[in-house]
Design a protein around this motif. Structure first.
Motif, PDB file in Angstrom:
ATOM      1  N   THR A 157       0.854  -1.179   0.000  1.00 19.76           N
ATOM      2  CA  THR A 157       0.000   0.000   0.000  1.00 19.76           C
ATOM      3  C   THR A 157       0.896   1.237   0.000  1.00 19.76           C
ATOM      4  OG1 THR A 157      -0.096   0.019   2.422  1.00 19.76           O
ATOM      5  CG2 THR A 157      -1.835  -1.185   1.260  1.00 19.76           C
ATOM      6  N   ASP A 170       2.223   0.541  -3.494  1.00 17.90           N
ATOM      7  CA  ASP A 170       1.040   0.162  -4.262  1.00 17.90           C
ATOM      8  C   ASP A 170       1.331   0.249  -5.761  1.00 17.90           C
ATOM      9  OD1 ASP A 170      -1.438  -0.289  -5.340  1.00 17.90           O
ATOM     10  OD2 ASP A 170      -2.486   1.218  -4.138  1.00 17.90           O
ATOM     11  N   ARG A 171       1.416  -0.896  -6.407  1.00 16.69           N
ATOM     12  CA  ARG A 171       1.741  -0.938  -7.830  1.00 16.69           C
ATOM     13  C   ARG A 171       0.504  -0.811  -8.710  1.00 16.69           C
ATOM     14  NH1 ARG A 171       7.120  -0.178  -7.239  1.00 16.69           N
ATOM     15  NH2 ARG A 171       7.804  -1.391  -9.026  1.00 16.69           N
ATOM     16  N   SER A 172      -0.669  -0.773  -8.109  1.00 16.72           N
ATOM     17  CA  SER A 172      -1.897  -0.667  -8.894  1.00 16.72           C
ATOM     18  C   SER A 172      -2.424   0.764  -8.968  1.00 16.72           C
ATOM     19  CB  SER A 172      -2.983  -1.571  -8.299  1.00 16.72           C
ATOM     20  OG  SER A 172      -3.322  -1.158  -6.986  1.00 16.72           O
ATOM     21  N   ASN A 173      -1.788   1.681  -8.228  1.00 18.66           N
ATOM     22  CA  ASN A 173      -2.251   3.065  -8.169  1.00 18.66           C
ATOM     23  C   ASN A 173      -1.457   3.923  -9.149  1.00 18.66           C
ATOM     24  OD1 ASN A 173      -3.143   5.613  -7.546  1.00 18.66           O
ATOM     25  ND2 ASN A 173      -2.570   5.531  -5.382  1.00 18.66           N
ATOM     26  N   LYS A 200      -1.544   6.957  -9.606  1.00 16.71           N
ATOM     27  CA  LYS A 200      -1.156   8.236  -9.028  1.00 16.71           C
ATOM     28  C   LYS A 200       0.093   8.120  -8.141  1.00 16.71           C
ATOM     29  CE  LYS A 200      -5.829  10.180  -9.045  1.00 16.71           C
ATOM     30  NZ  LYS A 200      -6.908  10.783  -8.215  1.00 16.71           N
ATOM     31  N   ASN A 201       0.510   6.915  -7.869  1.00 23.98           N
ATOM     32  CA  ASN A 201       1.727   6.701  -7.090  1.00 23.98           C
ATOM     33  C   ASN A 201       2.929   7.131  -7.924  1.00 23.98           C
ATOM     34  OD1 ASN A 201       3.897   5.781  -5.596  1.00 23.98           O
ATOM     35  ND2 ASN A 201       3.312   3.622  -5.670  1.00 23.98           N
ATOM     36  N   VAL A 220       5.424   4.224  -8.807  1.00 22.30           N
ATOM     37  CA  VAL A 220       4.813   2.967  -9.206  1.00 22.30           C
ATOM     38  C   VAL A 220       5.738   2.143 -10.099  1.00 22.30           C
ATOM     39  CG1 VAL A 220       3.670   3.898 -11.260  1.00 22.30           C
ATOM     40  CG2 VAL A 220       2.642   1.949 -10.049  1.00 22.30           C
ATOM     41  N   SER A 235      -3.700  11.455   5.346  1.00 24.62           N
ATOM     42  CA  SER A 235      -3.125  11.111   4.054  1.00 24.62           C
ATOM     43  C   SER A 235      -1.615  11.110   4.135  1.00 24.62           C
ATOM     44  CB  SER A 235      -3.577  12.137   3.007  1.00 24.62           C
ATOM     45  OG  SER A 235      -2.938  11.899   1.780  1.00 24.62           O
ATOM     46  N   THR A 241       2.075   9.355   2.041  1.00 23.47           N
ATOM     47  CA  THR A 241       2.538   8.661   0.843  1.00 23.47           C
ATOM     48  C   THR A 241       3.353   7.441   1.151  1.00 23.47           C
ATOM     49  OG1 THR A 241       4.511  10.062   0.745  1.00 23.47           O
ATOM     50  CG2 THR A 241       2.571  10.801  -0.480  1.00 23.47           C
TER      51      THR A 241
END
Length: 373
Positions: free
Chosen positions: A137, A141-144, A146-147, A150, A367, A369
């Protein structure tokens, strides 16, 4: 409801001495408390995935080359380097978490998880004792989409030494909650990770050094060494939720006697920063290390993520001051009575905070990161 925050150590001692309180400890170093009346959760660590749960692979450097290039992309693998590395418990092995991505982008992240600085804090498990990876997470998080990281190859140093990766094989005769001999080898853990990476990482377009909570202190301590070891076109430091503010007089003694930074792998970096003499004299602070690192690497931005009111940092400030009264000039930084010195545990200052971390959880609801550790 106004949550009143005092010394973490005193609260732990009080909880242990209360007859109506039962403390249940598990191997995840999660501490839960149950009383006959409604009780506050004093201190807990966010759960981490277990090997038996699946979700990540393991690799033993004593038996395999553990090549990052051969690991599955975007999947988590824990590498155990062996050698002089270890967790605070002699029965637990240190490891680092690898999530392969682009070969020219590297994120080196120091995991957080409390601190152990004397026999009492070690016996009461105020630091994580086992090396377990974080859930994927936040930064992991490799699916986001906006990261911003990533596509980076992520190497997370798993925290289990209780010393913010600062101690040079320190053995003070302490024991853990399970009765194991406690030795803090954070420097050896970090250096073994860096040494393994040096053989596998090529030219970098982007290098990020970061850390969360105690890992933020580690990133400040190791930032210069990591930047020197891995030249990159772009460098960034990302420091989450620990400024390293402690009572005057504490840091120099802790960093030279309790978590000795003057010797071991970090000594070369301290010399490059011109801080070896300050360390030997007992005058080193993490602020001096950070300032020298930022000056030496002036082309790299340094970003801090902080809450306006952080109960965890306040609690550790007070706990360490109470543990080392002869070293620390301790006043009331979190109350209006700043000029009155601490007379003893009965006059421990109480601070009120609406921060999400007043629950003493390493995973804040605000929030952020970084991975929740």
């Amino acid at each position: 409801m106004d949550l009143r925050i005092g010394s973490l150590l005193l609260l732990q001692l009080a909880a242990a001495a209360t007859a109506t309180t039962t403390v249940t400890r598990t191997r995840t170093t999660t501490v839960t408390e149950t009383t006959t009346v409604q009780a506050q959760r004093i201190f807990r660590f966010e759960p981490r995935p277990r090997m038996e749960e699946g979700g990540y692979k393991t690799c033993d450097l004593q038996k395999s080359e553990c090549s990052i290039a051969k690991m599955p992309r975007d999947a988590s693998t824990v590498v155990y380097p062996g050698g002089d590395t270890r967790c605070i418990s002699e029965k637990t092995a240190y490891g680092f978490q690898v999530i392969p991505g682009d070969g020219d982008k590297l994120l080196v992240f120091f995991q957080g998880g409390g601190a152990c600085w004397d026999a009492g804090s070690t016996k009461r498990s105020m630091c994580v004792e086992d090396a377990y990876p974080s859930y994927m997470t936040g930064l992991l998080d490799r699916s986001n989409a906006k990261n911003p990281y990533v596509n980076h190859t992520v190497v997370q140093l798993l925290y289990c030494s209780g010393d913010a990766f600062a101690a040079d094989a320190a053995d003070h005769g302490w024991t853990t909650a399970n009765g194991d001999r406690a030795v803090q080898s954070g420097q050896q853990n970090a250096e073994a990770t860096s040494a393994r990476l040096r053989g596998q990482v090529g030219a970098l377009a982007d290098l990020v050094v970061g850390g969360d909570s105690a890992g933020s202190l580690a990133a400040q301590a190791w930032g210069n060494a990591i930047f020197d070891a891995f030249p990159a076109a772009r460098k960034t430091a990302l420091l989450d939720s620990y400024l390293g503010v402690f009572p005057d007089g504490c840091q120099g003694n802790v960093l030279s006697k309790v978590w000795p930074m003057c010797t071991g792998p970090l000594s070369t970096s301290l010399a490059a920063l011109g801080l070896d003499r300050a360390c030997a004299a007992g005058n080193l602070t993490i602020q001096k290390v950070l300032a020298a690192t930022a000056t030496r690497h002036a082309d790299a931005p340094f970003a801090f993520i902080q809450s306006k009111a952080d109960a965890v940092q306040k609690g550790f400030f007070e706990s360490i001051a109470l543990s080392f009264k002869s070293w620390c000039a301790f006043f009331f930084p979190f109350s209006a009575r700043r000029s009155k010195p601490l007379a003893g545990p009965s006059s421990s200052p109480i601070a009120s905070s609406t921060s999400a971390r007043t629950r003493f959880s390493w995973a804040s609801t605000r929030s952020r990161t970084s991975p929740t550790t």
